[in-house]
Design a protein around this motif. Sequence first.
Motif: not given
Length: 118
Positions: A32-44
């Motif tokens: 499987y393709l596995m990833g990490w993403f993040r979202q900061a307050p007020g950002k995409e």
Amino acid sequence: QVQLVDTGGGLVQPGGSLRLSCAASGRAVSNYLMGWFRQAPGKEREFVARIGRFGLSDYADSVKGRFTISRDNAKNTVYLQMNSLKPEDTAVYYCAGGPLQSGTYSDWGQGTRVAVSS
């Protein structure tokens, strides 16, 4: 159905380290393709790191040299080791997975919050 449970977030001082974990069920992370993403307050939401076929990985420029993505096939778990953390790394971090051939992500964890502050 694939389920992803991401854990390991918390409060850490600048320069500190954290390791996030993403436990998968319903699909082998090795296929499987596995990833990490993040979202900061007020950002995409933004891409952080991914690991795919044969363990090949890549990173966002902002974390390159500080973060390392890895996987333990026996535990069916993907990790994100975060070192030299900065206040700008503060965000909710999400684990994601998808078919290798698609390059896209169809399954998401619930998110784990990371706060970097003194």
